[in-house]
Structure formats: structure tokens, C-alpha cells
Design a protein around this motif. Structure first.
Motif, PDB file in Angstrom:
ATOM      1  N   ARG A  58      25.951  11.902   7.743  1.00 32.24           N
ATOM      2  CA  ARG A  58      27.042  12.139   8.699  1.00 32.24           C
ATOM      3  C   ARG A  58      26.805  11.390  10.011  1.00 32.24           C
ATOM      4  NH1 ARG A  58      28.105  17.903   9.922  1.00 32.24           N
ATOM      5  NH2 ARG A  58      27.361  17.493  12.022  1.00 32.24           N
ATOM      6  N   HIS A  59      25.576  11.419  10.506  1.00 33.03           N
ATOM      7  CA  HIS A  59      25.281  10.711  11.767  1.00 33.03           C
ATOM      8  C   HIS A  59      25.550   9.217  11.618  1.00 33.03           C
ATOM      9  CE1 HIS A  59      23.946  14.166  13.808  1.00 33.03           C
ATOM     10  NE2 HIS A  59      22.724  14.261  13.281  1.00 33.03           N
ATOM     11  N   ILE A  60      25.133   8.686  10.481  1.00 29.76           N
ATOM     12  CA  ILE A  60      25.330   7.236  10.277  1.00 29.76           C
ATOM     13  C   ILE A  60      26.822   6.935  10.182  1.00 29.76           C
ATOM     14  CG2 ILE A  60      24.933   5.303   8.698  1.00 29.76           C
ATOM     15  CD1 ILE A  60      22.245   6.636   7.944  1.00 29.76           C
ATOM     16  N   ALA A  61      27.527   7.715   9.373  1.00 25.29           N
ATOM     17  CA  ALA A  61      28.959   7.469   9.191  1.00 25.29           C
ATOM     18  C   ALA A  61      29.677   7.552  10.538  1.00 25.29           C
ATOM     19  CB  ALA A  61      29.532   8.476   8.209  1.00 25.29           C
ATOM     20  N   GLU A  62      29.319   8.551  11.340  1.00 27.71           N
ATOM     21  CA  GLU A  62      30.000   8.711  12.643  1.00 27.71           C
ATOM     22  C   GLU A  62      29.737   7.513  13.554  1.00 27.71           C
ATOM     23  OE1 GLU A  62      30.232  13.574  12.727  1.00 27.71           O
ATOM     24  OE2 GLU A  62      28.792  12.558  14.044  1.00 27.71           O
ATOM     25  N   ALA A  63      28.523   6.990  13.476  1.00 27.70           N
ATOM     26  CA  ALA A  63      28.205   5.849  14.344  1.00 27.70           C
ATOM     27  C   ALA A  63      29.005   4.612  13.954  1.00 27.70           C
ATOM     28  CB  ALA A  63      26.716   5.541  14.265  1.00 27.70           C
ATOM     29  N   PHE A  64      29.422   4.530  12.687  1.00 32.48           N
ATOM     30  CA  PHE A  64      30.114   3.319  12.231  1.00 32.48           C
ATOM     31  C   PHE A  64      31.622   3.503  12.093  1.00 32.48           C
ATOM     32  CE2 PHE A  64      25.806   2.239  11.633  1.00 32.48           C
ATOM     33  CZ  PHE A  64      25.757   0.866  11.787  1.00 32.48           C
ATOM     34  N   GLY A  65      32.153   4.562  12.693  1.00 32.94           N
ATOM     35  CA  GLY A  65      33.617   4.690  12.781  1.00 32.94           C
ATOM     36  C   GLY A  65      34.202   5.627  11.761  1.00 32.94           C
ATOM     37  N   THR A  66      35.333   6.190  12.144  1.00 33.78           N
ATOM     38  CA  THR A  66      35.992   7.180  11.293  1.00 33.78           C
ATOM     39  C   THR A  66      36.249   6.609   9.906  1.00 33.78           C
ATOM     40  OG1 THR A  66      37.252   7.435  13.336  1.00 33.78           O
ATOM     41  CG2 THR A  66      37.828   8.928  11.510  1.00 33.78           C
ATOM     42  N   GLY A  67      36.017   7.449   8.947  1.00 35.86           N
ATOM     43  CA  GLY A  67      36.311   7.032   7.572  1.00 35.86           C
ATOM     44  C   GLY A  67      35.194   6.249   6.909  1.00 35.86           C
ATOM     45  N   SER A  68      34.082   6.047   7.633  1.00 36.14           N
ATOM     46  CA  SER A  68      32.974   5.308   7.003  1.00 36.14           C
ATOM     47  C   SER A  68      32.276   6.198   5.981  1.00 36.14           C
ATOM     48  CB  SER A  68      31.936   4.896   8.039  1.00 36.14           C
ATOM     49  OG  SER A  68      32.514   4.036   8.957  1.00 36.14           O
ATOM     50  N   LYS A  69      31.744   5.570   4.955  1.00 35.77           N
ATOM     51  CA  LYS A  69      30.971   6.326   3.961  1.00 35.77           C
ATOM     52  C   LYS A  69      29.585   5.715   3.785  1.00 35.77           C
ATOM     53  CE  LYS A  69      34.088   9.012   1.373  1.00 35.77           C
ATOM     54  NZ  LYS A  69      34.617   9.266   0.037  1.00 35.77           N
ATOM     55  N   VAL A  70      28.657   6.545   3.367  1.00 37.61           N
ATOM     56  CA  VAL A  70      27.242   6.146   3.363  1.00 37.61           C
ATOM     57  C   VAL A  70      26.611   6.369   1.986  1.00 37.61           C
ATOM     58  CG1 VAL A  70      24.981   6.740   4.345  1.00 37.61           C
ATOM     59  CG2 VAL A  70      27.001   6.736   5.814  1.00 37.61           C
ATOM     60  N   ILE A  71      25.687   5.474   1.615  1.00 43.96           N
ATOM     61  CA  ILE A  71      24.789   5.731   0.482  1.00 43.96           C
ATOM     62  C   ILE A  71      23.372   5.546   1.022  1.00 43.96           C
ATOM     63  CG2 ILE A  71      24.063   5.009  -1.816  1.00 43.96           C
ATOM     64  CD1 ILE A  71      26.816   3.586  -2.060  1.00 43.96           C
ATOM     65  N   LEU A  72      22.489   6.457   0.717  1.00 45.86           N
ATOM     66  CA  LEU A  72      21.109   6.329   1.210  1.00 45.86           C
ATOM     67  C   LEU A  72      20.224   5.657   0.158  1.00 45.86           C
ATOM     68  CD1 LEU A  72      20.675   9.819   2.924  1.00 45.86           C
ATOM     69  CD2 LEU A  72      21.113   7.620   4.019  1.00 45.86           C
ATOM     70  N   SER A  73      19.232   4.919   0.658  1.00 39.24           N
ATOM     71  CA  SER A  73      18.266   4.273  -0.234  1.00 39.24           C
ATOM     72  C   SER A  73      16.871   4.443   0.351  1.00 39.24           C
ATOM     73  CB  SER A  73      18.609   2.784  -0.383  1.00 39.24           C
ATOM     74  OG  SER A  73      18.398   2.127   0.849  1.00 39.24           O
ATOM     75  N   ASN A  74      15.890   3.774  -0.264  1.00 46.98           N
ATOM     76  CA  ASN A  74      14.511   3.953   0.198  1.00 46.98           C
ATOM     77  C   ASN A  74      13.986   2.806   1.054  1.00 46.98           C
ATOM     78  OD1 ASN A  74      13.817   6.450  -1.247  1.00 46.98           O
ATOM     79  ND2 ASN A  74      14.328   5.175  -3.009  1.00 46.98           N
ATOM     80  N   SER A  75      14.752   1.730   1.150  1.00 47.53           N
ATOM     81  CA  SER A  75      14.276   0.587   1.930  1.00 47.53           C
ATOM     82  C   SER A  75      15.456  -0.317   2.255  1.00 47.53           C
ATOM     83  CB  SER A  75      13.236  -0.204   1.138  1.00 47.53           C
ATOM     84  OG  SER A  75      13.885  -0.845   0.052  1.00 47.53           O
ATOM     85  N   GLY A  76      15.190  -1.256   3.139  1.00 48.44           N
ATOM     86  CA  GLY A  76      16.214  -2.244   3.466  1.00 48.44           C
ATOM     87  C   GLY A  76      16.531  -3.116   2.262  1.00 48.44           C
TER      88      GLY A  76
END
Ligand code: PLP
Length: 910
Positions: A564-582
Motif C-alpha cells: 500500500r505504501h508503495i502504491a500510494e507513492a506512485f499515484g492513485t490506481g497503482s498496483k504492486v507485486i513484491l519480489s526478493n531483489s531488484g
């Protein structure tokens, strides 16, 4: 100054080695009508026949033994070449340098070829000027000296003053020279063909094919517009160079017959004895310039004889006349350097292999005698690089190697021959300036400077001063090498650290190694520790999460919160997938882009690293290929899947041409991935980012920003928030894990949802991107990430502080460099900064890497350690919120002292 110097007699010795590969030298072949060419060729044939007979008779009559006879022959040869015209005068110019081909007195016979050739008549000069300038001389210049200051084989040079008062040198192609050059080269080609047909012995040298390749180069010397472009390119390559100057051209005033450039008042190359500068240093400078052109720029003067050089005040070297210029590709430079590297290390088998790869275009011809060839070439290499180092010359080595290759039925390449010609002339001049010069030692110093290989002397010093400081780290490393491929992150690939540290503990901006040495750290663990090591916020979060039990592969509240923190930082409607590394984040983003667009190929930028995956490393930073404008994709690691490389379009950041190439290949491109703020630049090009977005949007290509380093480091969110340009997908890592392994993909829901199930298993497999990761979003990492992001969100002053600290430190470092008078680029902003030791500021990453004094960079890392500062070797440096003013002052002081010591220890002398 000499005009343009065609290749000939001793050059032909080299030309006879030429192979079928293109010389890649850009010159125009000035056209002549067939009738004029035929007339000129007939006249030329008559002239050659008559003068050859005349000089042959004189030679036969005056033949004899001893020194006097040899001098007489040299005088005869000089007269003969002069009569034969511009194509042949080059031979005289090569002979006029101390190339080892002739004795000193014989050499002197040919020195007049540098600038004392006959000029054209005044009437002819007036006519050429009038036609070329389109107006009378009196109108174009406020004054014009009709007596030339120098006359070469192709052109002559006059001093003039422009109406604005600027003194200029006006280079004018001599009337009739173009026709003569074209005719004599045409005729020579025919004669070579006849020789080729008639003589079996000659046939194997394939001379006509090679000459055909060189012909446009030779005749193209008369086109002053082309020469102006070449001169401007060399000038650009040496801009800001401390002692090499290339006169600025006035491109608007130049034409096919006229080149106008700034007038440089300096001592002619042939009058070097008048130069008030120590000879050894001057010779070393010349060698440095010649080698720099070859090894770094890959764009070199084929003809650097004294007539094309001048010397200014304080040992300034002025380079003139770019009629003949050779070009090496990225691959050529790589091959050449890798060959010398093996020689420096005395690895002869490898050197033979690399020599053959670099210079023999049809190595299969060597197959029948392969092992004998390898053994004999190894002997030649050993003889030149090991035994004869006191009287080393590239030319002597090239000569022996060429002969050997030929004896085994193969050829060396055209580029090799041009290089040989350049070095023959260049090293000849260098030896003339300082007869005692040790060419190899200087060459070695040069290769040392630009390769990470440390000289024995330096190795010893570092062992003494650095190795002894960290005995426990060193023995831990040795011991670990038995069971761990990479004892530390640094000890792995291409440029392994000579002294990797093992860190016992880290806190704030400092760490302590196994030997108890304390360092102020400039690595921040390559990015994650934006708040410093062991910051109480993530430490507490990690402890609490661990105590609650590590949860992974099942949902946990921290995972949801982090997303949620990441999505909020990148603008409304953003969605996120988490991973283990860059690395994983980028892989996920690429799969999403392919699934979303249904296209296969990926556009990426040269020098941008996106993690260690096959795609992430293509043309990333060790190796580049192809032309600067249109790079070829190249794997940066063995084992890379070839199809991945082939499916990559390699682009240049900030270059309009990249946008055109994307547009042209749009139909196959799924996405373009880039670091919006490339680490090496520590800056971004907002206009370019905007245009890139527009081109991609127009063509249905997704834009992926890799903000693995910059995300939540340069701004809450990333560099895109500074630039005000939004991509379709952003990749994150480092900071968002609060010091633990983590990565994420964030973007518009419509795009990212391609990784979400359709609830129809068959449709999922057909149309959805699968992304996995057992540990992705695990509760401990996510808790640490949440804690750090919340801290950053609630303390925007962290970012202001990082900006100010970076600005202060980089300013201080630049001031130290100026104080010590060394070439040093310090670039930095928003906590990211880098240091390179180079006078130039090349536009492209490939040039930045090649031209930089890598050895000095490595050494700086070690010198800084002596002053209690840890700098990651050859990596971007990073600051954290934990770096205090006092610590930064210490870093600045340590930097000043380190470069002071490096100056004393000769790292910047040339
Ligand atoms: N992208 C960029 C720009 C990076 O600098 C890095 C690593 O340094 C990565 C991706 C890969 O991240 P990781 O090392 O976490 O896999």
C-alpha cells in the motif's frame, strides 16, 4: 604543417599485408570525369615510366658500398619519390621519422618532406581560392599572406586574418593534386592487378583487393569538408585535455578545396630542438596522445609525422592534418586491449589466441600448421615483450608478427596494417624527440593506467600498506575461497577487489572490519541503507517481526502494508507485486510487458545495469559493441542465452537518434527499460524522458523505469517524481526492504493486472504473466520496509539533508582536485555520486568507461582506506541520513590527502 600524405613505398610494405576486411575509414572519393581520368592516367604513366627509368640508371651508375653510397641512394630515393607525386611522398615522410628503417643521416634526407615541398603557383592559388571561397580573397579576409607557412604533398597552408580579427590558417588543396592522386592510384591499382595476375608469389598477398580498399582513403584526402569533420571529431575527443590541442575549425567557411581553422602560433614538429620543455616528458606526452587515440578513442591519426605536429608553450602538443585517420570499433579496441593484457601478464598462449582473434581475419588458413604457428608466435611475443623491452617498438613487433602470420598462409587485417603505419610513424617521432625513450615502459605505464591490473611495484606497495592493515579479512577470504565462489560481493567478476573486507559490524555511517579497522562507509551496502546501518527504526521492526514468526508464502499484514505504501507513492490506481531483489523485479516487469503487448523484443540502454539476469546485463557495463549510434547488443557474461541478446535493441540515453530507432522497430518492441537517472550520471534528462514516453506511448511500447537504486532514495517515490515523467512500470529494490532482500514492481493497474488471475486456468496460461517467489513479501522484510518507508514519508527533511550533503561533499572534492591540478570529474546529486579521473567528459557511457583512469579509481579506494574511509571500488557512491557533518568533513579531508599522495606517487603524470 604538412598537407595530406598519401601512403606509398614503405607503407606498401604494410599494404601488402592487407586483408579483406574493411578499414572503416570515412572518406569521400572525389570524382573525376572518365575523360579527365584517362588523360591524367596517361600522363601519369608517362611520368612514372620516364622518371623510373631515369632514377634507375642513376642508381645503377652510382651503386657502391659503405655509408656514402647509402646516403647517395637515400638522396636519389628522395628525388624519385618527389617526382612521383603525392601518392609516393608519404613513403618519404615515413622514412623521415626515426622509425628504425634508416640511419640518422639517411632519415635526415627525408625530413624536408614534412613541410618544404613545392607550392602551387600564385595564379593557381588565386584561382582555387576564388572558386572555393566564392568571393575574392580581399573580401573574405582582412589580410592574407601569399607565401605559404607550410607546404605538403596535397595542400599548402597560408596565414590570414578574418574580418572579425581572428587569425586563421587557410589550408588549400594544390591545383591538380586531386587529379594526380586519383590518376596515380588508379594506375597503381592496374599495375598491382597485372602483378597479381603474372606473379604467383605476389598473388597470395591479395594486394589488389587491399589496395582497392585503401584507394578511397588515399584519394579522399583531398576533400577538405571530410577532413573538417574528422578534425572536429578528434578535437571533441580531446576537449579539455591538459596538453593536447587540435585547432578549432571554421566549418561554415570550409569547402571541398579549403579548410579554415584557428591559427596556432607554435614551434614546428621538425624544429623540436627549439622547444623549451624536457625532452623525455615531451616524448612521453606524444606517446600518450598517440596511444590514447588508438586505445581509447579508436580514432587515430594514421600519419603523425613531425610535419603534422607542433609544440606550444609548456610542452603543449598541437596535432594537425586529419587527411588519413583510422577507426577501430568497440570490438577492435576490446580485442587489442585483451591482447596487450595477456602480454602484460606474460600469458603467451592466451596472447596468441587473442592476437589471432584481433588481427587475423581468416584464422582458418592457419589450421594446417596451427600448433607450430602458436608456438612460433608465442616465441615472437616473448622476444618482444619479455626480452627486448629496453628497445621495444610496436612496429618491430608488428613486423615480426606479420611475417609469421604470412609464412603460415594467412594475413593480418587492414586495420592492423593502418595501426602499424600509425605506430611506425608515431613511435618514430617519439624516438626522434627522445632517442633514449623506453617505448615499452611508457606503453606499459599507459596500459597500466587504463586497466585494473596493478603493476608489480604498486601491488607491492598496496600489499604493504593495505594488505597488512587487513590480515584477518585477507585470511578469511583465502579460507572461504575453498568453499564459497564469491567470498565477498566484490571478489567475483571482471574487476575483483584486491583487498575485499569482511565486516564485523556496522552502525550509522561506519563499519568495523574483522581487523578492528573502522571506516566511514560510502557504499551504503550499494543502496539499501538510506538511514544508515542498524538504524533503530528497521532494527526494531525486524526484531518484532522475527519474534512474531517469519511468515512467507502466506499473506501477512506487513506485506499488504508495504504494497500500500508503495502504491500510494506512485499515484492513485497503482498496483504492486513484491519480489526478493531488484533483478527479480526487472524480470517480472519484462514478462509483464511481453504478456501485455504480445511482443517479444526489449529496448534497453547501453551502460544501464538491470540486475544480473540475461536481459539485465546485455551491453550493461563490461562490454559494448557496434557503432555509437547504433550499438549491437552484446552479452556481458558467459552462459547468457543468445536469443535474449539477439532480441535486444540497444539504445543511447539522451540521444534523439534512439527515439528514431525505437519508432523504426516499434512493431516488435514490448518495452523499453532504462535507469531514468543513470547511476554514472547522477542526473536525468527530463526532455529525453518525456520524448521517450511520447514515442513509446504512440507505438504501444511500455516504458519501464528501473528505480532499484533511485527508488525512495532520491525522493519519496523515485527519480520520476523529480523529473515529473511517469513510466508504465517501475522496478524497485534496495531501500524498500529496509536493509533486507526485497524488490517490487509498481505500475498502472491495467498493466500490472496482467499478472493477476482471470479465474480461468486456461485463459491464465494463455494470456497472463506468472510471477512467483517463495520469500516475496515475507513478513520480516516487509516489516522492515514498512518501517523505513513510513520514516521517510514522515521525515521529508531526510531528502533535503541528503541533497545538501551530496552538494557539499562533491563541491569539496572538486575543490581538492582543482587544488592538486588533476583531471577529475565528480558528479553527484540526491545522495548518489561518482568520481572518475579523466580530463574529458564523454557523452556516451562506453567512452566514459574506456577513457577513465581506472587504475587511479582503484587506487583511490585503497588510499582512502588508509584514511579511514571505505569507498566501493569502481562503483557509484552513496550517502545516508546517518552521515554527520563531522564524518563528511573527514571524508573530504581523506579525499584531499589521498589524491595528494596519489599525485606524489605518480598516478597522474604523463
Ligand atoms: N537495477 C539497478 C539499476 C541496479 O543498480 C541493481 C543492482 O545494483 C539492480 C537492478 C539489481 O538489483 P539486485 O542486486 O537487488 O538484484
Amino acid at each position: 604543417m604538412e598537407g595530406h600524405s598519401p601512403l606509398s613505398v614503405s607503407a606498401r610494405k604494410l599494404e601488402s599485408n592487407l586483408s579483406g576486411d574493411p578499414a572503416r575509414i570515412s572518406v569521400a572519393d572525389p570524382g573525376l570525369s572518365r575523360l579527365r581520368l584517362a588523360a591524367a592516367a596517361v600522363a601519369e604513366a608517362g611520368r612514372i615510366g620516364w622518371w623510373s627509368a631515369f632514377y634507375l640508371v642513376r642508381f645503377l651508375l652510382g651503386r657502391g658500398r659503405g655509408r656514402d653510397a647509402r646516403l647517395r641512394t637515400a638522396a636519389l630515393l628522395r628525388g624519385y619519390l618527389l617526382r612521383m607525386g603525392p601518392l609516393y611522398i608519404k613513403a618519404g615522410q615515413v622514412l623521415g621519422t626515426q622509425s628504425g628503417l634508416l640511419s640518422k643521416q639517411e632519415t635526415d634526407e627525408f625530413r624536408s618532406f614534412f613541410s618544404e615541398l613545392p607550392p602551387m603557383s600564385d595564379a593557381a592559388l588565386r584561382k582555387v581560392l576564388r572558386n572555393g571561397l566564392g568571393a575574392p580573397v580581399e573580401q573574405m579576409f582582412s589580410s592574407f599572406e601569399w607565401t605559404p607557412v607550410a607546404v605538403g604533398s596535397v595542400a599548402q597552408v597560408h596565414r590570414a586574418v578574418l574580418p572579425e580579427g581572428d587569425p586563421v590558417a587557410v589550408k588549400v588543396v594544390k591545383a591538380g593534386v586531386r587529379a594526380r592522386l586519383v590518376a596515380s592510384s588508379w594506375l597503381l591499382e592496374k599495375l598491382l592487378r597485372i602483378g597479381h595476375l603474372m606473379s604467383r608469389r605476389l598473388r597470395k598477398y591479395e594486394v589488389p583487393a587491399h589496395f582497392a580498399e585503401l584507394r578511397p582513403l588515399l584519394t579522399g584526402q583531398c576533400d577538405m569538408r571530410q577532413e573538417e569533420l574528422r578534425q572536429a571529431e578528434v578535437a571533441q575527443n580531446f576537449s579539455n585535455h591538459p596538453y593536447l590541442r587540435v585547432p578549432r575549425t571554421h566549418d561554415r567557411l570550409c569547402g571541398p578545396d579549403i579548410l579554415i581553422m584557428e591559427y596556432v602560433d607554435a614551434i614546428r614538429g621538425q624544429d623540436v630542438e627549439l622547444v623549451d620543455f624536457p625532452r623525455p616528458a615531451l616524448a612521453a606526452r606524444l606517446q600518450d596522445v598517440f596511444y590514447c587515440m588508438v586505445y581509447f578513442h579508436g580514432f587515430f591519426h594514421v600519419d603523425p609525422h613531425p610535419g603534422n605536429l607542433m609544440f606550444g608553450a609548456d610542452g603543449e602538443v598541437v596535432l594537425l592534418d586529419f587527411g588519413l585517420v583510422g577507426r577501430l570499433s568497440e570490438d577492435d579496441k576490446w580485442n587489442l586491449s585483451s591482447f596487450y593484457y595477456a602480454c602484460v601478464l606474460g600469458q603467451w598462449e592466451l596472447a596468441v589466441e587473442r592476437f589471432t582473434r584481433a588481427f587475423v581475419p581468416q584464422p582458418r588458413r592457419l589450421a594446417p600448421t596451427q600448433s607450430r604457428y602458436a608456438a612460433e608466435l608465442a616465441d615472437v611475443l616473448r622476444a618482444h615483450f619479455e626480452r627486448q623491452t629496453d628497445r621495444w617498438s610496436t612496429m618491430a613487433f608488428f613486423d615480426d608478427a606479420t611475417r609469421l602470420v604470412r609464412a603460415h598462409g594467412a594475413r593480418v587485417s587492414t586495420r592492423f596494417s593502418l595501426l602499424a603505419l600509425s605506430l611506425l610513424t608515431g613511435e618514430g617521432v617519439v624516438s626522434q624527440v627522445d632517442p633514449d625513450i623506453d617505448i615499452w615502459r611508457n606503453a606499459r605505464r599507459f596500459t597500466d593506467r587504463f586497466s585494473p591490473y596493478l603493476s608489480e611495484e604498486l601491488k607491492e606497495r598496496f600489499e604493504r600498506e593495505i594488505g597488512r592493515q587487513v590480515p584477518n579479512s585477507m585470511s578469511a577470504r583465502r579460507e572461504a575461497a575453498n568453499y564459497l565462489v564469491a567470498p565477498t560481493h566484490l571478489d567475483r567478476f571482471v574487476l575483483p577487489s584486491a583487498f575485499p573486507l569482511v565486516v564485523r559490524e556496522a552502525s550509522g555511517a561506519k563499519f568495523l572490519d574483522l581487523d578492528g579497522n573502522e571506516y566511514i562507509d560510502l557504499s551504503c551496502g550499494y543502496g539499501p541503507h538510506v538511514l544508515g546501518y542498524a538504524h533503530p527504526v528497521p532494527v526494531q521492526a525486524i526484531q518484532d517481526a522475527a519474534a512474531r514468526g517469519a511468515v512467507n508464502a502466506i499473506g501477512n499484514p506487513s506485506e499488504l502494508q508495504l504494497a500500500r505504501h508503495i502504491a500510494e507513492a506512485f499515484g492513485t490506481g497503482s498496483k504492486v507485486i513484491l519480489s526478493n531483489s531488484g533483478t527479480e523485479a526487472v524480470q517480472m516487469a519484462l514478462r509483464i510487458a511481453r504478456a501485455y503487448t504480445g511482443r517479444q523484443r526489449v529496448g534497453k540502454f547501453e551502460g544501464h545495469y538491470h540486475g544480473f539476469s540475461d536481459q539485465g546485463t546485455v551491453s550493461s557495463w563490461f562490454r559494448y559493441s557496434g557503432s555509437p549510434d547504433s550499438p549491437e547488443p552484446i552479452a556481458n557474461s558467459a552462459g547468457t542465452q543468445r536469443s535474449v541478446v539477439a532480441d535486444t535493441l540497444v539504445l543511447q540515453y539522451g540521444e534523439a537518434n534512439s527515439l528514431a530507432r525505437i519508432e523504426a522497430q516499434a512493431a516488435s518492441l514490448a518495452c523499453v527499460v532504462l535507469e531514468p537517472m543513470p547511476a554514472a550520471l547522477a542526473d536525468f534528462d527530463e526532455t529525453f524522458l518525456r520524448e521517450l514516453k511520447n514515442v513509446c506511448a504512440r507505438n504501444g511500447i511500455l516504458v519501464i523505469y528501473d528505480e532499484v537504486v533511485t527508488g525512495f532514495r532520491v525522493h519519496y517515490g523515485g527519480a520520476q517524481h523529480l523529473a515529473g515523467v511517469e513510466p508504465d512500470i517501475t522496478c524497485l529494490g534496495k531501500v524498500i526492504g529496509g536493509g533486507l532482500p526485497c524488490g517490487a514492481v509498481v505500475g498502472r493497474a491495467e498493466v500490472i493486472d496482467i499478472a493477476r488471475t482471470t479465474q480461468d486456468p486456461f485463459l491464465d496460461v494463455d494470456s497472463r504473466a506468472f510471477v512467483g517467489g517463495t520469500m516475496s513479501g515475507n513478513s520480516i522484510t516487509a516489516a522492515a520496509g514498512v518501517a523505513v518507508l513510513e520514516h521517510l514519508r514522515d521525515h521529508p527533511e531526510v531528502y533535503t539533508g541528503l541533497r545538501q550533503k551530496t552538494a557539499w561533499l562533491t563541491k569539496e572534492m572538486k575543490a581538492h582536485a582543482v587544488e592538486h591540478g588533476i583531471p577529475c570529474n565528480v558528479k553527484g546529486s540526491h545522495s548518489v555520486f561518482s568520481i572518475t579521473f579523466d580530463y574529458a567528459s564523454p557523452r556516451l557511457v562506453r567512452d566514459r568507461l574506456v577513457g577513465s583512469n581506472i587504475k587511479a579509481n582503484l587506487a583511490l579506494a585503497y588510499y582512502l582506506r588508509k584514511h579511514g574511509v571505505y569507498m566501493p571500488e569502481l562503483h557509484t557512491m552513496l550517502l545516508s541520513d546517518a552521515h554527520s557533518e563531522t564524518e563528511l568533513e573527514k571524508v573530504s579531508k581523506a579525499f584531499g590527502s589521498s589524491i595528494g599522495e596519489m599525485v606524489e606517487n605518480g598516478f597522474f603524470t604523463s
